[in-house]
Enzyme design. Structure first.
Site, PDB file in Angstrom:
ATOM      1  N   SER A 138       0.828  -1.155  -0.195  1.00  0.00           N
ATOM      2  CA  SER A 138       0.219  -0.136  -0.022  1.00  0.00           C
ATOM      3  C   SER A 138       0.995   1.280   0.141  1.00  0.00           C
ATOM      4  CB  SER A 138      -0.982  -0.236   1.267  1.00  0.00           C
ATOM      5  OG  SER A 138      -1.697   1.323   1.560  1.00  0.00           O
TER       6      SER A 138
ATOM      7  N   TYR B 153      -2.119  -0.757  10.889  1.00  0.00           N
ATOM      8  CA  TYR B 153      -2.235  -1.423   9.550  1.00  0.00           C
ATOM      9  C   TYR B 153      -1.097  -1.156   8.503  1.00  0.00           C
ATOM     10  CZ  TYR B 153      -3.722  -1.632   4.688  1.00  0.00           C
ATOM     11  OH  TYR B 153      -3.987  -1.960   3.439  1.00  0.00           O
TER      12      TYR B 153
ATOM     13  N   LYS C 110       2.068  -3.635   6.623  1.00  0.00           N
ATOM     14  CA  LYS C 110       2.529  -3.750   5.296  1.00  0.00           C
ATOM     15  C   LYS C 110       3.862  -3.520   5.100  1.00  0.00           C
ATOM     16  CE  LYS C 110      -1.557  -4.410   3.464  1.00  0.00           C
ATOM     17  NZ  LYS C 110      -1.729  -5.823   2.797  1.00  0.00           N
TER      18      LYS C 110
END
Ligand code: NAD
Ligand code: WQD
Length: 339
Positions: free
Chosen positions: A124, A150, A154
């Protein structure tokens, strides 16, 4: 190729299934349906006329993955499965580390056991945090001062993948850093189906346009941008799906990261105006306080993907609005109750 898609029943996975089948690949999906339903894949089958093998199970369960790898000659894996809500990750960080890191490690261990050497990973643009310069380039620093767990999962997974590729010179891994995926397949049969109140702008606007929610809260009106609202690089989900196919077909030994975006920014008010125009719906909004952790602007330098993968986007923001509206208006409550 025979490709395993983890999380293939979800929003981006289901659109990628369609594109891979269109290109003549065979696919197998592993999904625990925690944020999706069988219906998405049923509709992909309906559009393509191809049957998709769906294994319902958790990627972190080694038995489930073993069952797939031991019975099929998988050539490559596209790894979408994971949790993706920024706000939920702030409330429940351990669940995010457990699911996103745990399931990736479990997958890598099984790939190693079965000698599967090709992997495409859903990363992302969030790994860039507050970008030090724009557009963001793949060699910019990542993982610095990220605002939520989050995003950290990644960045950590990218690090794990780099280490794995360094240790095994036969591994070929591409981490695709998506910017802001939006839109739906042009048929309007598949699209984004949030199970809870959407965090993301685009599904929120769609739900306001269809009358499920009264108005959009625009987070911040004083950013140093064209109209004071946040600027992002929105990418049509079918362009993104094509980017996966291009990355898969290009894979080379080692680890590489690619930005997948349009290379252009649009403000929140520009997105609202485009959606309103295309859907011919009024989209009421209020400008409210900035959302903690948001950056003013983020958009991609896409020259690396263009050079190596021979891939660029071809669908405009208007086309994404048209396709999202086709999906939302034909499926006002998503896949549920719409057969
Ligand atoms: P999604 O929630 O629609 O799809 C993820 C799928 O993974 C779901 O079908 C879910 O049921 C499944 N899943 C979750 N945990 C699982 C597990 N442990 N085992 C098996 N299946 C599991 O999300 P999406 O928007 O399609 O995103 C796909 C990937 O792309 C995610 O990794 C996400 O973090 C990443 N990503 C998404 C965006 C975005 O804006 N949508 C942006 C950047 C990156
Ligand atoms: C876009 C713009 C908001 C909602 C996140 C994740 C990223 C990736 C994509 C997942 C911003 C504004 C939003 C609303 C608004 N996700 N906004 N009102 O924050 O760029 O990226 O989703 O894997 O990792 O961080 O996307 O769609 O939430 O926001 O004004 O109700 O819309 O402030 O400027 P974001 P978004």
């Amino acid at each position: 190729m025979l490709i395993l898609l983890t999380g293939g029943a979800g929003y981006i996975g289901s659109h990628t299934c369609l594109e891979l089948i269109r290109r003549g690949h065979e696919i197998v999906v592993l999904d625990n349906l925690s944020n999706s339903s069988r219906e998405s894949l049923r509709r992909v089958q309906e559009i393509t006329g191809h049957t998709i093998a769906l294994h319902v199970g958790d990627l972190a369960d080694p038995e489930v993955v073993r069952e797939i790898f031991s019975t099929r000659r998988i050539d490559a894996v596209i790894h979408f499965a994971g949790l993706k809500s920024v706000s939920e990750s702030l409330r429940n960080p351990l669940k995010y580390y457990q699911t996103n890191l745990g399931s990736t490690l479990a997958l890598l261990q099984q790939m190693e056991s079965y000698g599967i050497k090709k992997l495409v990973f859903s990363s992302s643009a969030t790994v860039y945090g507050d970008p030090c310069g724009l557009p963001s380039k793949e060699d910019s620093p990542i993982g610095i001062a990220l605002s939520n767990p989050y995003g950290r999962t990644k960045s950590m997974i990218e690090q794990i993948l780099q280490d794995a590729a360094f240790a095994d010179p036969l591994l070929s891994i591409a981490a695709l850093r998506y910017f802001n995926p939006i839109g739906a397949h042009e048929s309007g049969r598949i699209g984004e189906d949030p199970k809870q109140e959407p965090n993301n702008l685009f599904p929120y606007i769609s739900q306001v346009a269809i009358g499920l929610r009264p108005k959009v809260s625009v987070f911040g009106g004083n950013y140093p941008t064209i109209d004071g609202t946040g600027v992002r690089d929105y990418i049509h989900v079918m362009d993104l799906a094509e980017g996966h196919a291009a990355a898969l077909e290009y894979l080379k030994p080692g680890f590489d990261a690619y930005n997948l975006g349009s290379g252009c920014g649009a403000s929140v008010l520009e997105v609202i105006a485009a959606f309103s125009r295309v859907s011919k719906s009024a989209i009421p909004y209020d400008i409210v306080a900035e959302r903690p952790g948001d950056v003013a602007a983020s958009y991609a330098d896409v020259s690396k993907a263009s050079r190596d993968l021979k891939w660029t986007t071809s669908r405009s923001l208007e086309v994404a609005c048209r396709d999202a509206w086709a999906w939302q208006s034909a499926n006002p409550t998503g896949y549920v109750d719409n057969g």
